[in-house]
Design a protein around this motif. Structure first.
Motif, PDB file in Angstrom:
ATOM      1  N   ARG A  61      92.140 -89.476  38.115  1.00 42.38           N
ATOM      2  CA  ARG A  61      91.000 -90.373  38.046  1.00 42.38           C
ATOM      3  C   ARG A  61      90.823 -91.000  39.415  1.00 42.38           C
ATOM      4  O   ARG A  61      91.755 -90.990  40.224  1.00 42.38           O
ATOM      5  N   ASN A  97      86.614 -94.035  37.685  1.00 42.01           N
ATOM      6  CA  ASN A  97      87.822 -94.520  37.015  1.00 42.01           C
ATOM      7  C   ASN A  97      88.164 -93.813  35.709  1.00 42.01           C
ATOM      8  O   ASN A  97      89.185 -94.118  35.104  1.00 42.01           O
ATOM      9  N   PRO A  99      89.643 -90.899  33.404  1.00 45.90           N
ATOM     10  CA  PRO A  99      90.550 -89.760  33.536  1.00 45.90           C
ATOM     11  C   PRO A  99      89.843 -88.460  33.152  1.00 45.90           C
ATOM     12  O   PRO A  99      89.102 -88.418  32.177  1.00 45.90           O
TER      13      PRO A  99
END
Length: 166
Positions: A61, A97, A99
């Motif tokens: 991420r 941000n 994943p």
């Protein structure tokens, strides 16, 4: 009403030619930097990605947006644990941000454009990848020790490039 700022004559027209960019082998894939942050005043970068069957990055991420347009092939994107198949002509946007990772799930190479905004991801790739002569190059076969060294280098640099390897 606000007005637009004046044109910045220091900025130049960029014409991206696939053979002219830096070609980088990373995690079995080959990426070409088509447009760098240096050319966009840091606003974005554009990469041409070639992903072999079974290829793709590990889960990660980062603190920037990433948009992929699949030009050829089929990929499976895993986003926050949910899988989505993507086919040629489709575009995927990954919010900052979140994943994610992707895999080439077909028996043919896949090709896509990746835009990161703001720029910076291309510099991370320059730091951790192996240069290759062209976008059509076969990535070098790395020994286990070389793979471990690349992984350690990526981990060491990840925070500097607002990236977390999961």
């Amino acid at each position: 009403m606000t007005s637009l700022p004046p044109d910045d004559p220091r900025r130049r027209l960029t014409v991206a030619r696939p053979d002219d960019g830096a070609h980088l082998a990373l995690a079995g894939d080959v990426y070409t930097i088509l447009v760098s942050g240096d050319q966009t005043d840091g606003r974005y970068c554009l990469l041409d990605m070639r992903i072999p069957p079974g290829g793709g990055p590990p889960p990660h991420r980062h603190d920037f947006e990433e948009m992929f347009t699949l030009l050829e092939g089929e990929l499976r994107f895993t986003f926050r644990g949910e899988e989505t198949s993507v086919h040629a002509g489709e575009t995927v946007n990954i919010p900052a941000n979140a994943p994610h990772f992707f895999r080439n799930i077909s028996d043919r190479p896949a090709r896509m454009y990746c835009m990161c905004t703001p720029a910076g991801q291309e510099e991370f790739f320059r730091q951790v990848a192996d240069p290759v002569p062209s976008i059509d190059s076969t990535p070098p076969r790395l020994t286990d020790a070389e793979k471990a060294e690349r992984g350690q280098r990526a981990q060491a640099l990840a925070a500097q490039y607002q990236t977390e390897l999961l």
